[in-house]
Write a protein that holds these residues in place. Structure first.
Motif, PDB file in Angstrom:
ATOM      1  N   ARG A 353       0.827  -1.206   0.000  1.00  0.00           N
ATOM      2  CA  ARG A 353       0.000   0.000   0.000  1.00  0.00           C
ATOM      3  C   ARG A 353       0.863   1.259   0.000  1.00  0.00           C
ATOM      4  O   ARG A 353       0.500   2.267  -0.613  1.00  0.00           O
ATOM      5  N   HIS A 354       2.011   1.202   0.660  1.00  0.00           N
ATOM      6  CA  HIS A 354       2.893   2.370   0.741  1.00  0.00           C
ATOM      7  C   HIS A 354       3.866   2.488  -0.439  1.00  0.00           C
ATOM      8  O   HIS A 354       4.350   3.588  -0.722  1.00  0.00           O
ATOM      9  N   ILE A 385      -4.567  -2.249  -7.793  1.00  0.00           N
ATOM     10  CA  ILE A 385      -4.848  -3.291  -6.815  1.00  0.00           C
ATOM     11  C   ILE A 385      -5.615  -2.661  -5.653  1.00  0.00           C
ATOM     12  O   ILE A 385      -5.273  -1.566  -5.195  1.00  0.00           O
ATOM     13  N   ARG A 386      -6.652  -3.354  -5.178  1.00  0.00           N
ATOM     14  CA  ARG A 386      -7.397  -2.861  -4.015  1.00  0.00           C
ATOM     15  C   ARG A 386      -6.836  -3.517  -2.764  1.00  0.00           C
ATOM     16  O   ARG A 386      -6.822  -4.746  -2.644  1.00  0.00           O
ATOM     17  N   ILE A 387      -6.359  -2.683  -1.841  1.00  0.00           N
ATOM     18  CA  ILE A 387      -5.777  -3.158  -0.583  1.00  0.00           C
ATOM     19  C   ILE A 387      -6.466  -2.446   0.572  1.00  0.00           C
ATOM     20  O   ILE A 387      -6.462  -1.214   0.638  1.00  0.00           O
ATOM     21  N   HIS A 388      -7.081  -3.221   1.465  1.00  0.00           N
ATOM     22  CA  HIS A 388      -7.769  -2.669   2.631  1.00  0.00           C
ATOM     23  C   HIS A 388      -8.754  -1.576   2.236  1.00  0.00           C
ATOM     24  O   HIS A 388      -8.827  -0.506   2.858  1.00  0.00           O
ATOM     25  N   GLY A 389      -9.496  -1.826   1.159  1.00  0.00           N
ATOM     26  CA  GLY A 389     -10.529  -0.897   0.731  1.00  0.00           C
ATOM     27  C   GLY A 389     -10.047   0.304  -0.057  1.00  0.00           C
ATOM     28  O   GLY A 389     -10.847   1.175  -0.400  1.00  0.00           O
ATOM     29  N   ARG A 390      -8.767   0.315  -0.397  1.00  0.00           N
ATOM     30  CA  ARG A 390      -8.202   1.467  -1.106  1.00  0.00           C
ATOM     31  C   ARG A 390      -7.557   1.002  -2.400  1.00  0.00           C
ATOM     32  O   ARG A 390      -6.833  -0.003  -2.423  1.00  0.00           O
ATOM     33  N   ASP A 391      -7.808   1.717  -3.511  1.00  0.00           N
ATOM     34  CA  ASP A 391      -7.207   1.382  -4.797  1.00  0.00           C
ATOM     35  C   ASP A 391      -5.794   1.954  -4.869  1.00  0.00           C
ATOM     36  O   ASP A 391      -5.573   3.144  -4.609  1.00  0.00           O
ATOM     37  N   VAL A 392      -4.846   1.099  -5.231  1.00  0.00           N
ATOM     38  CA  VAL A 392      -3.441   1.487  -5.285  1.00  0.00           C
ATOM     39  C   VAL A 392      -2.928   1.279  -6.713  1.00  0.00           C
ATOM     40  O   VAL A 392      -3.077   0.184  -7.281  1.00  0.00           O
ATOM     41  N   ARG A 393      -2.352   2.315  -7.294  1.00  0.00           N
ATOM     42  CA  ARG A 393      -1.755   2.195  -8.629  1.00  0.00           C
ATOM     43  C   ARG A 393      -0.455   1.395  -8.536  1.00  0.00           C
ATOM     44  O   ARG A 393       0.332   1.600  -7.604  1.00  0.00           O
ATOM     45  N   VAL A 394      -0.232   0.533  -9.516  1.00  0.00           N
ATOM     46  CA  VAL A 394       0.981  -0.287  -9.516  1.00  0.00           C
ATOM     47  C   VAL A 394       1.963   0.263 -10.542  1.00  0.00           C
ATOM     48  O   VAL A 394       1.788   0.098 -11.753  1.00  0.00           O
ATOM     49  N   ASN A 395       2.987   0.959 -10.042  1.00  0.00           N
ATOM     50  CA  ASN A 395       4.087   1.426 -10.876  1.00  0.00           C
ATOM     51  C   ASN A 395       5.366   0.646 -10.607  1.00  0.00           C
ATOM     52  O   ASN A 395       6.344   0.778 -11.344  1.00  0.00           O
ATOM     53  N   ALA A 396       5.365  -0.145  -9.556  1.00  0.00           N
ATOM     54  CA  ALA A 396       6.566  -0.883  -9.159  1.00  0.00           C
ATOM     55  C   ALA A 396       6.980  -1.870 -10.244  1.00  0.00           C
ATOM     56  O   ALA A 396       6.166  -2.353 -11.033  1.00  0.00           O
ATOM     57  N   GLN A 397       8.267  -2.161 -10.264  1.00  0.00           N
ATOM     58  CA  GLN A 397       8.796  -3.165 -11.180  1.00  0.00           C
ATOM     59  C   GLN A 397       8.594  -4.548 -10.565  1.00  0.00           C
ATOM     60  O   GLN A 397       8.865  -4.752  -9.392  1.00  0.00           O
TER      61      GLN A 397
END
Length: 467
Positions: A353-354, A385-397
């Protein structure tokens, strides 16, 4: 003997097989179903048998998809002995107490947000249920044939998957030559897996139940895989970010630390801060230390000649929630190994999430990712990705390092089965494939049929085989 297939029969999790032997009802594994929320809700359903009618439970190893419903089985009436290899018996309370804590936490969160008209959410089982179940566990060593009921004997053989993992031999009619023998593979590890001894060879069987997780693929050469892992760490250092590794607390985490110790200087690991972020980690490390007699010779040599993998000078084992949260204040130079291995729960989700929105973050997948899990969605390229009710953008490699799998690949499974003789005719025994998705099972069945002339059964829930 008769085998009734209930779980991990067309899927990878929820191992559950019932055996009728000499008038006794035995259960092989009692695992948790993992994956999507819909799949995991099936754990709450009634068992397809009456738990109180079972005479014994036999455990192959301590991963949650093989032991995760044991406390529930006891809670619902099972009162018989639970047989497990000694190291597995030591690991079980650690794994199950963690699972109970997660389930209790999920129920508590659900109840905080439920409407008055909705029923109260309950955990699958509690920590008290785990303690009650552990009172029924009877540890057994490897390679010791034990009569558990008149005319019924079992033995555990090294499976090379995690510490204490076992293939199970089950005989009826004792040592009488007219008796029958069932072999349950459990999860089979690749030959040459660090720390662990290679899977044992089994001489004969009348029926084999064999896992098929990677029945449709071959793993990369281990040396190439290790070079790849070192390259990923170098790239992450140049990018100025952190490395996040979802890993099971038992097995993969210890193997990663082994490779870190072995390549300590080559990979420049002294420059990193390494976190084993798991409340189970210290307990698991202690169990590994107490069962070092099960290590292979290479591991014993590393323990003598290199930094101890479990006591690297810059290794931080974070037990408390506050210590785990503090990791997220580190912007670069951290390697974080955290559960769960499929990213469907646990502390790795907080780190995702972070950090998933940062290009400098490198996520390394080192194990199987089941359908419906966040790990599988990330491996398949999900951008959100939805984590703990929050949508998180995936930019990680993202990196998938397949050669570190704790499961044998297609060639390893074929070779393990290939040394087992059938009874009487000199050929190979009948085979039922479990613990695999259909694509993998069909490919493995085809290869085995072509090589050995054996038509493998693809086990389905509710199917029955006579031995």
């Amino acid at each position: 003997m008769r085998v009734h297939f209930h779980g991990a029969a067309g899927e990878v999790t929820g191992s559950l097989h019932e055996v009728d032997a000499e008038g006794r009802r035995l259960l092989l594994d009692c695992g948790m179903i993992q994956g999507s929320p819909e799949a995991e809700r099936r754990n709450f359903e009634p068992f397809p048998f009456e738990p109180a009618a079972l005479d014994a439970l036999i455990i192959s190893h301590a991963h949650i998809d093989h032991i995760g419903r044991v406390p529930l089985l006891v809670k619902r009436g099972f009162r018989g002995p639970i047989y497990a290899q000694a190291a597995t018996a030591a690991l079980m309370p650690v794994m199950l107490l963690d699972a109970a804590s997660i389930s209790e936490g999920e129920a508590e969160r659900a109840n905080r947000h439920r409407r008055n008209s909705e029923p109260e959410a309950l955990p699958l089982y509690t920590r008290e249920d785990v303690q009650a179940a552990m009172e029924q566990v009877q540890p057994l060593p490897y390679d010791t044939r034990r009569e558990i009921f008149p005319g019924v004997e079992i033995a555990f053989r090294e499976a090379g998957h995690i510490l204490g993992s076992a293939s199970v031999e089950l005989w009826t009619h004792g040592r009488d030559k007219d008796g029958r023998k069932l072999v349950f593979s459990g999860d089979i590890g690749p030959r040459g897996t660090p720390i662990l001894r290679d899977p044992a060879s089994i001489d004969r069987a009348d029926l084999v139940l064999m896992e098929s997780t990677y029945g449709d693929r071959l793993h990369r050469d281990r040396a190439d895989t290790i070079r790849e892992l070192g390259g990923i760490l170098d790239a992450a250092w140049r990018d100025g970010g952190n490395v996040l590794i979802p890993a099971f607390a038992v097995g993969r985490s210890q193997e990663l630390l082994y490779w870190f110790a072995r390549h300590w200087e080559e990979w420049g690991l002294a420059r990193w801060r390494i976190f084993l972020d798991s409340p189970m980690a210290a307990k698991v490390v202690d169990i590994y230390d107490r069962h070092a007699d099960l290590f292979d010779e290479d591991a014993k040599r590393v323990w003598r000649e290199k930094p101890n993998p479990f006591r690297l000078p810059n290794l931080h084992v974070t037990a408390s929630r506050e210590e785990s949260m503090a990791i997220n204040r580190i912007d670069s130079g951290a390697i974080v190994i955290a559960g769960s291995g499929m990213a469907n729960a646990g502390r790795i989700l907080h780190h995702f999430r972070h950090r998933l929105d940062r290009r400098s973050t490198h996520v390394v997948f080192v194990g199987y990712q089941a359908e419906g899990t966040i790990g599988r969605r990330l491996v398949d390229g999900a951008r959100w990705i939805r984590i703990h009710g929050r949508d998180v953008r995936v930019n990680a490699q993202r990196h998938t390092v397949g050669g570190l799998s704790a499961h044998a690949d297609q060639r390893g499974l074929i070779d393990w089965y290939g040394v087992i003789a059938g009874s009487g005719n000199g050929g190979h025994p009948p085979l039922a494939l479990v613990h695999g998705e259909d694509k993998a099972r069909e490919a493995l069945a085809g290869e085995i049929g072509e090589r050995y002339g054996v038509t493998a059964t693809l086990a389905r829930p509710g199917a029955v085989l006579q031995v």
